[in-house]
Enzyme design. Structure first.
Site, PDB file in Angstrom:
ATOM      1  N   HIS A 188       0.855  -1.193   0.000  1.00 42.72           N
ATOM      2  CA  HIS A 188       0.000   0.000   0.000  1.00 42.72           C
ATOM      3  C   HIS A 188       0.893   1.246   0.000  1.00 42.72           C
ATOM      4  CE1 HIS A 188      -3.183   2.717   0.587  1.00 42.72           C
ATOM      5  NE2 HIS A 188      -3.826   2.150   1.589  1.00 42.72           N
ATOM      6  N   HIS A 191      -2.713   6.877  -0.897  1.00 43.34           N
ATOM      7  CA  HIS A 191      -3.713   7.497  -0.014  1.00 43.34           C
ATOM      8  C   HIS A 191      -3.173   8.198   1.231  1.00 43.34           C
ATOM      9  CE1 HIS A 191      -6.511   4.202  -1.859  1.00 43.34           C
ATOM     10  NE2 HIS A 191      -6.126   5.092  -2.743  1.00 43.34           N
ATOM     11  N   TYR A 193      -0.702   7.353   3.308  1.00 45.56           N
ATOM     12  CA  TYR A 193      -0.148   6.547   4.402  1.00 45.56           C
ATOM     13  C   TYR A 193       1.393   6.509   4.299  1.00 45.56           C
ATOM     14  CZ  TYR A 193      -5.026   5.713   5.219  1.00 45.56           C
ATOM     15  OH  TYR A 193      -6.363   5.924   5.472  1.00 45.56           O
TER      16      TYR A 193
HETATM   17  C1  LIG Z   1     -14.686   1.764   3.564  1.00 42.68           C
HETATM   18  C2  LIG Z   1     -13.473   1.902   2.687  1.00 42.68           C
HETATM   19  C3  LIG Z   1     -12.264   1.442   3.152  1.00 42.68           C
HETATM   20  C4  LIG Z   1     -11.121   1.539   2.343  1.00 42.68           C
HETATM   21  N1  LIG Z   1      -9.934   1.002   2.791  1.00 42.68           N
HETATM   22  C5  LIG Z   1      -8.866   0.958   1.966  1.00 42.68           C
HETATM   23  C6  LIG Z   1      -7.694   0.233   2.336  1.00 42.68           C
HETATM   24  O1  LIG Z   1      -7.609  -0.400   3.407  1.00 42.68           O
HETATM   25  N2  LIG Z   1      -6.662   0.228   1.477  1.00 42.68           N
HETATM   26  C7  LIG Z   1      -6.708   0.898   0.273  1.00 42.68           C
HETATM   27  O2  LIG Z   1      -5.727   0.869  -0.476  1.00 42.68           O
HETATM   28  N3  LIG Z   1      -7.818   1.562  -0.107  1.00 42.68           N
HETATM   29  C8  LIG Z   1      -8.892   1.584   0.685  1.00 42.68           C
HETATM   30  N4  LIG Z   1     -10.044   2.182   0.259  1.00 42.68           N
HETATM   31  C9  LIG Z   1     -10.122   2.740  -1.113  1.00 42.68           C
HETATM   32  C10 LIG Z   1     -10.689   1.686  -2.071  1.00 42.68           C
HETATM   33  O3  LIG Z   1      -9.754   0.640  -2.286  1.00 42.68           O
HETATM   34  C11 LIG Z   1     -11.078   2.302  -3.427  1.00 42.68           C
HETATM   35  O4  LIG Z   1      -9.923   2.692  -4.128  1.00 42.68           O
HETATM   36  C12 LIG Z   1     -12.002   3.494  -3.272  1.00 42.68           C
HETATM   37  O5  LIG Z   1     -13.137   3.134  -2.503  1.00 42.68           O
HETATM   38  C13 LIG Z   1     -12.477   4.027  -4.621  1.00 42.68           C
HETATM   39  O6  LIG Z   1     -13.113   3.009  -5.350  1.00 42.68           O
HETATM   40  P1  LIG Z   1     -14.718   2.920  -5.446  1.00 42.68           P
HETATM   41  O7  LIG Z   1     -15.155   4.197  -6.103  1.00 42.68           O
HETATM   42  O8  LIG Z   1     -14.936   1.706  -6.307  1.00 42.68           O
HETATM   43  O9  LIG Z   1     -15.253   2.779  -4.066  1.00 42.68           O
HETATM   44  C14 LIG Z   1     -11.201   2.132   1.055  1.00 42.68           C
HETATM   45  C15 LIG Z   1     -12.434   2.601   0.610  1.00 42.68           C
HETATM   46  C16 LIG Z   1     -13.560   2.472   1.399  1.00 42.68           C
HETATM   47  C17 LIG Z   1     -14.889   2.948   0.860  1.00 42.68           C
END
Ligand SMILES: Cc1cc2nc3c(=O)[nH]c(=O)nc-3n(C[C@H](O)[C@H](O)[C@H](O)COP(=O)(O)O)c2cc1C
Length: 400
Positions: A188, A191, A193
């Site tokens: 990862h 975002h 981190y």
């Molecule tokens: C509840 C939630 C938790 C997430 N946790 C992570 C995570 O642990 N690691 C990560 O790389 N992205 C995380 N994301 C981002 C998602 O992997 C994804 O890139 C993001 O939701 C955008 O895609 P979507 O429009 O299909 O939801 C999270 C998103 C949501 C909604």
């Protein structure tokens, strides 16, 4: 005209056509994006996780787990799973087995939140580590164990000697993941981190060999990638980045240059070790096309699309895109060759049988944001309804 990658099997790829991701034969291109769900009580994956992931598993499908702690200092959310103790590894085995029983492939996302933490999550109540001693601004709030929201504290800038220890945590976590039965790991690096805190010049203010130039800022991610690739094999390793996303203040003065700097280094590594990584996973902030993503937006949508395409065209391997994709946008992305695979977060959270629903173009359940990070093992987690009345089944209706 649709552009196909050299890895594609057929002529015009579709969201539902097979794809060979290095050593893995995928039967379709709909990937479960990593999503933190806070159900691993005290860091231990529970039976509920096995149920949740197996609900979303399909024959030949590809799942990426939620962010998983590589050591006790990595957490910044309540009840996220770890992969650094024997007990955690044993608990993950049951999750992985449940997914494999459905014929799916699963990678574990290795996560260190860096400064996106709080003393309550740190051993001995110490300050979280980062590339910097600047805290995340008050624009953002941290989710506390009791469900309230707190202010991010001042982190401790990790010393050069300590960086080698953190790289070692990633390496051991990757070995543990393979021991638990995972098919591979995702680093990862996105975002805001820890890894992103080194990559972005809006955060990294170091004066040593890990700060300043692009080469220096890319050093940490490349050390982690190199260490993990050596430990478990590059073909079991995916890397996630989000150069254009300002989540948790992760801004960069030139997201495209930063993205290209990482991609060029990954390309070079692949040539040097004569093995391709499993994939590169890039998050695209997309507001206009599909509401708000979880992440911040930087630049215009046109700029973002250009950035994604440039990275896709430069990276020599499997490219996964993520962020605001609908069924239709995913179909277009694959048909146009903008990506090899599309990962879905919120839609997959709310639709355990998302792949089937996409295939049938069936209506989707709506996600409930309020239960994203709660701890109930069922509510908002494994109780989203299946299309098929036969709960837990990803099989099509008998009439079809
Ligand atoms: C509840 C939630 C938790 C997430 N946790 C992570 C995570 O642990 N690691 C990560 O790389 N992205 C995380 N994301 C981002 C998602 O992997 C994804 O890139 C993001 O939701 C955008 O895609 P979507 O429009 O299909 O939801 C999270 C998103 C949501 C909604």
């Amino acid at each position: 005209m649709a552009r196909t990658s050299s890895l594609d099997q057929g002529s015009t790829p579709s969201l539902f056509s097979p794809y060979k991701m290095g050593r893995f034969n995928l039967s379709h291109r709909v990937v479960l994006a990593p999503c933190t769900r806070c159900r691993a009580i005290n860091g231990i994956p529970q039976a509920a996780l096995a149920e949740y992931y197996s609900q979303r598993a399909t024959q030949g499908g590809f799942l990426i787990t939620e962010g998983t702690m590589i050591d006790p200092t990595s957490a910044g959310f309540p009840h996220v799973p770890g992969i650094f103790t024997k007990e955690q590894v044993e608990a993950w085995k049951k999750v992985v087995d449940a997914v494999h029983a459905k014929g799916a492939i699963i990678f574990c996302q290795l996560w260190h939140v860096g400064r996106a933490s709080h003393q309550v999550y740190q051993p001995g109540g110490s300050a979280p580590i980062s590339s910097t001693d600047k805290p995340i601004s008050k624009r953002w709030r941290i989710l506390m164990p009791d469900g309230s929201h707190g202010i991010y504290p001042k982190p401790r800038a990790v010393g050069v000697d300590d960086i080698a220890n953190v790289v070692e945590y990633y390496r051991i976590a990757a070995i543990n993941a393979i021991e638990a039965g995972f098919d591979g790991v995702e680093i990862h690096g996105a975002h805001g981190y820890l890894i992103d805190q080194f990559l972005k010049d809006g955060i990294n203010n170091r004066k040593d060999e890990y700060g300043g130039s692009l080469a220096n800022r890319c050093k940490f991610i490349m050390q982690v990638v190199q260490a993990v690739a050596t430990a478990i094999g590059a073909d079991r390793l995916g890397v996630r980045i989000s150069p254009a996303i300002d989540h948790l203040d992760a801004m960069d003065s030139s997201p495209l240059s930063l993205g290209l700097a990482v991609v060029e280094r990954l390309n070079k590594l692949q040539v040097d070790i004569r093995t391709k990584l499993a994939y590169l996973h890039v998050t695209q902030p997309r507001y206009v096309a599909y509401g708000q993503t979880e992440s911040g937006k930087q630049g215009s949508e046109e700029e973002e699309a250009r950035l994604m395409l440039t990275l896709r065209n430069t990276y020599q391997g499997t490219f996964i895109c993520s962020g605001g994709y609908t069924r239709q946008l995913g179909i277009e992305a694959i048909a146009q060759g903008d990506a090899d695979l599309v990962s879905y977060g919120r839609l997959f959270i709310a639709n355990p049988d998302l792949v089937l629903r996409f295939k049938l173009d069936a209506p989707l359940n709506k996600y409930n944001r309020k239960t994203f990070y709660t701890q109930d093992p069922v509510v908002g987690y494994t109780d989203y309804p299946f299309l098929n009345k036969e709960r837990g089944s990803n099989r099509p209706f008998s009439r079809l």
